[in-house]
Design an enzyme around this catalytic site. Structure first.
Site, PDB file in Angstrom:
ATOM      1  N   ASP A  52       0.844  -1.204   0.000  1.00 36.13           N
ATOM      2  CA  ASP A  52       0.000   0.000   0.000  1.00 36.13           C
ATOM      3  C   ASP A  52       0.877   1.252   0.000  1.00 36.13           C
ATOM      4  O   ASP A  52       0.383   2.372  -0.048  1.00 36.13           O
ATOM      5  CB  ASP A  52      -1.020  -0.009   1.146  1.00 36.13           C
ATOM      6  CG  ASP A  52      -0.396  -0.038   2.523  1.00 36.13           C
ATOM      7  OD1 ASP A  52       0.839  -0.134   2.633  1.00 36.13           O
ATOM      8  OD2 ASP A  52      -1.166   0.038   3.517  1.00 36.13           O
ATOM      9  N   SER A  53       2.210   1.047  -0.012  1.00 34.92           N
ATOM     10  CA  SER A  53       3.139   2.153  -0.253  1.00 34.92           C
ATOM     11  C   SER A  53       2.842   2.784  -1.609  1.00 34.92           C
ATOM     12  O   SER A  53       3.311   3.890  -1.898  1.00 34.92           O
ATOM     13  CB  SER A  53       4.597   1.659  -0.218  1.00 34.92           C
ATOM     14  OG  SER A  53       4.763   0.527  -1.053  1.00 34.92           O
ATOM     15  N   ASP A  91      -1.061  -6.218  -0.120  1.00 38.76           N
ATOM     16  CA  ASP A  91      -1.349  -5.585   1.171  1.00 38.76           C
ATOM     17  C   ASP A  91      -2.842  -5.376   1.345  1.00 38.76           C
ATOM     18  O   ASP A  91      -3.529  -4.940   0.409  1.00 38.76           O
ATOM     19  CB  ASP A  91      -0.705  -4.176   1.178  1.00 38.76           C
ATOM     20  CG  ASP A  91       0.408  -4.050   2.175  1.00 38.76           C
ATOM     21  OD1 ASP A  91       0.496  -4.865   3.111  1.00 38.76           O
ATOM     22  OD2 ASP A  91       1.205  -3.102   2.022  1.00 38.76           O
ATOM     23  N   LYS A 120      -1.011  -9.472   3.090  1.00 41.30           N
ATOM     24  CA  LYS A 120      -0.263  -8.965   4.249  1.00 41.30           C
ATOM     25  C   LYS A 120      -1.170  -8.016   5.010  1.00 41.30           C
ATOM     26  O   LYS A 120      -1.880  -7.219   4.405  1.00 41.30           O
ATOM     27  CB  LYS A 120       1.007  -8.239   3.786  1.00 41.30           C
ATOM     28  CG  LYS A 120       1.767  -7.566   4.929  1.00 41.30           C
ATOM     29  CD  LYS A 120       3.160  -7.143   4.519  1.00 41.30           C
ATOM     30  CE  LYS A 120       3.254  -5.819   3.836  1.00 41.30           C
ATOM     31  NZ  LYS A 120       2.726  -4.667   4.597  1.00 41.30           N
ATOM     32  N   GLU A 122      -1.318  -5.410   8.634  1.00 42.46           N
ATOM     33  CA  GLU A 122      -0.651  -4.784   9.776  1.00 42.46           C
ATOM     34  C   GLU A 122      -1.458  -5.074  11.045  1.00 42.46           C
ATOM     35  O   GLU A 122      -2.687  -5.129  11.006  1.00 42.46           O
ATOM     36  CB  GLU A 122      -0.552  -3.270   9.568  1.00 42.46           C
ATOM     37  CG  GLU A 122       0.307  -2.895   8.386  1.00 42.46           C
ATOM     38  CD  GLU A 122       0.414  -1.385   8.169  1.00 42.46           C
ATOM     39  OE1 GLU A 122       0.057  -0.601   9.076  1.00 42.46           O
ATOM     40  OE2 GLU A 122       0.854  -0.992   7.079  1.00 42.46           O
ATOM     41  N   GLU A 189       9.137  -4.265  10.439  1.00 42.24           N
ATOM     42  CA  GLU A 189       9.567  -2.968   9.881  1.00 42.24           C
ATOM     43  C   GLU A 189      10.121  -2.079  10.999  1.00 42.24           C
ATOM     44  O   GLU A 189       9.456  -1.881  12.026  1.00 42.24           O
ATOM     45  CB  GLU A 189       8.371  -2.279   9.197  1.00 42.24           C
ATOM     46  CG  GLU A 189       8.730  -0.920   8.619  1.00 42.24           C
ATOM     47  CD  GLU A 189       7.681  -0.352   7.671  1.00 42.24           C
ATOM     48  OE1 GLU A 189       6.668  -1.024   7.397  1.00 42.24           O
ATOM     49  OE2 GLU A 189       7.893   0.787   7.199  1.00 42.24           O
TER      50      GLU A 189
HETATM   51  O1  KIV Z   1       3.543  -1.131   1.579  1.00 39.28           O
HETATM   52  C1  KIV Z   1       4.722  -1.487   1.566  1.00 39.28           C
HETATM   53  O2  KIV Z   1       5.467  -1.255   0.627  1.00 39.28           O
HETATM   54  C2  KIV Z   1       5.225  -2.175   2.747  1.00 39.28           C
HETATM   55  C3  KIV Z   1       6.696  -2.156   3.010  1.00 39.28           C
HETATM   56  C4  KIV Z   1       6.991  -2.364   4.420  1.00 39.28           C
HETATM   57  C5  KIV Z   1       7.458  -3.129   2.232  1.00 39.28           C
HETATM   58  O3  KIV Z   1       4.473  -2.713   3.491  1.00 39.28           O
END
Ligand code: KIV
Length: 272
Positions: A52-53, A91, A120, A122, A189
């Protein structure tokens, strides 16, 4: 230019577990489109994350919070078209997994329509039931501990996590709980080296670090950072791999080689 794709095996969660056992480093990078995904594939990147970057590096937002399910699905579909053997992770964006049902439906969309192999998310122990629900439904999960950018306003900025004793103990305990709940991979991270090493040793699942030292089982960086394409300052834990290279393909190959050999991250990229 020779590539590694002809000889390497398809990357699965079993293969990643074998790599951890064999102490073979896992090279991961983010990607957001098919052209870069193909370059990562050719360079032998093991795991590609549609992070999500993308909210920051593609959309020019200040945080990852505005990123939507539709954004993530679109970029996952693009990246999937460039990959052959690499494992593709998507993500879960901010507020897309507030209940178990919502998490399963959204993650299912990324797998069914996007071609993702894993999602993924958080969050610590509070997400254990969600991880378990995803896992029960056949959705592999990478849990994300340490600095969690979706909590930026809650934690008051982007900073190293787990420096104090209680926070370090909590992170180790969260990691074990998430593994127990069914997580197949862990991303750390901005975590101090000693804690990252302790968590990596304590877990059976592969641990991927970003700003978490060479003690992790593998490394990930944001693709645009290694290519020196940046809207802001490159973080301390990242490295410009394109300087002195013939082009982008060579820069990505250098990153993979540096991760595999343990040369990256160096001392200057580590938090203590
Ligand atoms: O969104 C992202 O790019 C991440 C980084 C920590 C790799 O989660």
């Amino acid at each position: 230019m020779s590539t590694q794709t002809d000889t390497r095996k398809t990357i699965t969660i079993r293969r990643l577990a074998e790599m951890k056992q064999a102490k073979e480093k896992i090279a991961c990078l983010t990607a957001y489109d098919a052209s870069f995904a193909l370059m990562l594939e050719k360079a032998g990147v093991d795991v590609v994350l549609v992070g999500d970057s993308l909210g920051m590096v593609i959309q020019g937002e200040e945080t990852t919070l505005p990123v939507t399910i539709e954004d993530m699905l679109y970029h996952t579909q693009c990246v999937a078209k460039g990959l052959e053997n690499a494992l593709l992770i998507t993500d879960m964006p901010f507020l897309s997994f507030t209940s178990e049902q919502e998490a399963v439906l959204n993650a299912g969309l990324f797998m069914k329509q996007g071609g993702a192999h894993m999602v993924k998310l958080e969050g610590g122990v509070d997400q254990a039931d969600t991880v378990s629900a995803l896992s029960r439904n056949g959705i592999p999960v990478c849990a994300h501990l340490g600095l969690q950018p979706q909590y930026v306003h809650k934690i008051g900025g982007y900073r190293v996590q787990g420096r104090e004793g209680a926070a370090a103990e909590q992170m180790l305990s969260d990691a074990l709980t998430l593994q127990q709940a069914g997580a197949d991979m862990m991303l750390l991270e901005c975590v101090p080296e000693l804690l990252a090493r302790e968590i990596t040793a304590a877990l059976d699942i592969p641990v991927i670090g970003i700003g978490a030292s060479a003690g992790c089982d593998g490394q990930i960086l944001v693709l645009y950072d290694i290519l020196d394409i940046s809207l802001g300052m490159r973080p301390k834990f990242s490295k410009n791999f394109i300087s002195g290279c013939d082009g982008i393909q060579q820069a990505i190959q250098r990153y993979v080689a540096a991760v595999k050999s343990g040369e990256f991250p160096g001392d200057e990229h580590v938090f203590r």
